[in-house]
Design a protein around this motif. Sequence first.
Motif, mmCIF file in Angstrom:
data_model
loop_
_atom_site.group_PDB
_atom_site.id
_atom_site.type_symbol
_atom_site.label_atom_id
_atom_site.label_comp_id
_atom_site.label_asym_id
_atom_site.label_seq_id
_atom_site.Cartn_x
_atom_site.Cartn_y
_atom_site.Cartn_z
ATOM 1 N N ASP A 83 0.830 -1.214 0.000
ATOM 2 C CA ASP A 83 0.000 0.000 0.000
ATOM 3 C C ASP A 83 0.862 1.260 0.000
ATOM 4 O OD1 ASP A 83 -2.327 -1.477 -0.079
ATOM 5 O OD2 ASP A 83 -2.842 -1.183 2.032
ATOM 6 N N ILE A 86 1.927 1.868 -3.501
ATOM 7 C CA ILE A 86 0.827 2.434 -4.294
ATOM 8 C C ILE A 86 0.669 3.918 -3.974
ATOM 9 C CG2 ILE A 86 -1.692 2.433 -4.594
ATOM 10 C CD1 ILE A 86 -1.534 -0.661 -4.122
ATOM 11 N N PHE A 101 -6.824 8.654 -10.086
ATOM 12 C CA PHE A 101 -5.926 8.302 -8.992
ATOM 13 C C PHE A 101 -5.126 9.532 -8.560
ATOM 14 C CE2 PHE A 101 -1.768 7.041 -7.367
ATOM 15 C CZ PHE A 101 -2.133 6.156 -6.359
ATOM 16 N N LEU A 116 -6.029 4.646 -2.130
ATOM 17 C CA LEU A 116 -6.237 3.261 -1.739
ATOM 18 C C LEU A 116 -7.231 3.242 -0.599
ATOM 19 C CD1 LEU A 116 -3.317 2.150 0.460
ATOM 20 C CD2 LEU A 116 -3.228 4.280 -0.733
ATOM 21 N N GLY A 117 -7.802 2.099 -0.328
ATOM 22 C CA GLY A 117 -8.871 2.018 0.664
ATOM 23 C C GLY A 117 -8.386 2.087 2.099
ATOM 24 N N SER A 132 -10.068 3.583 -2.927
ATOM 25 C CA SER A 132 -9.295 3.071 -4.059
ATOM 26 C C SER A 132 -10.104 3.236 -5.343
ATOM 27 C CB SER A 132 -8.954 1.599 -3.848
ATOM 28 O OG SER A 132 -10.077 0.786 -4.107
ATOM 29 N N LYS A 133 -9.450 2.988 -6.455
ATOM 30 C CA LYS A 133 -10.120 3.047 -7.753
ATOM 31 C C LYS A 133 -11.042 1.845 -7.959
ATOM 32 C CE LYS A 133 -7.596 3.976 -11.285
ATOM 33 N NZ LYS A 133 -6.524 4.036 -12.287
ATOM 34 N N ASP A 134 -11.028 0.898 -7.043
ATOM 35 C CA ASP A 134 -11.826 -0.321 -7.194
ATOM 36 C C ASP A 134 -13.216 -0.236 -6.585
ATOM 37 O OD1 ASP A 134 -9.638 -1.551 -8.440
ATOM 38 O OD2 ASP A 134 -8.802 -2.156 -6.508
ATOM 39 N N TYR A 138 -16.135 5.349 -6.839
ATOM 40 C CA TYR A 138 -15.130 5.853 -7.776
ATOM 41 C C TYR A 138 -15.573 5.582 -9.212
ATOM 42 C CZ TYR A 138 -11.064 6.457 -10.655
ATOM 43 O OH TYR A 138 -10.236 6.880 -11.667
#
Length: 163
Positions: A83, A86, A101, A116-117, A132-134, A138
């Motif tokens: 993380d 990232i 991002f 990130l989460g 996060s982007k997931d 988002y």
Amino acid sequence: MLNKTENDMEKNKMEKLELKRKIYNKCLGILENNAETARKTMNEIQIDANEAEQEHDVFDGSRSELLRERDIYAEQLQKAVDDIHILKKVSFDGLEDKVEFGAVVITNRQKIFIALGLGKVEVDGDTYFVISKDVPIYKAMEGMNKGDSFEFNSMKFEIEDVF
């Protein structure tokens, strides 16, 4: 020489970059703390496992249990390290003008930092949701700009600022 409007715009840009840096540093501190806690706990468990090996016979399962627990903390340490890598990809070269991002997104409902989460963080008395982007929210706003709006969970969001 810059005129007053250009001076104000430059000052506003610097303030936004400074805020983004504060949010980033708060996130980095959380991740570094998580990594250090996992590292310390993992090392303490390894010491206990080594002592258990010397004190018990080979059929005693306490050492195996300690090693399994150590491995769990090793995974937590690796996740924190990953993380951090990232997060370090966030750029401070300029301000983002769209939701992507590394952007800070201010909506009419909440303030969001896309990295990130990590959940909620407090910076300068304000709450920012670090996502996060997931995550689905988002995906609902990806690529949008200041002034755009989107719907998520039957609620309307208006993007008031992106940087």
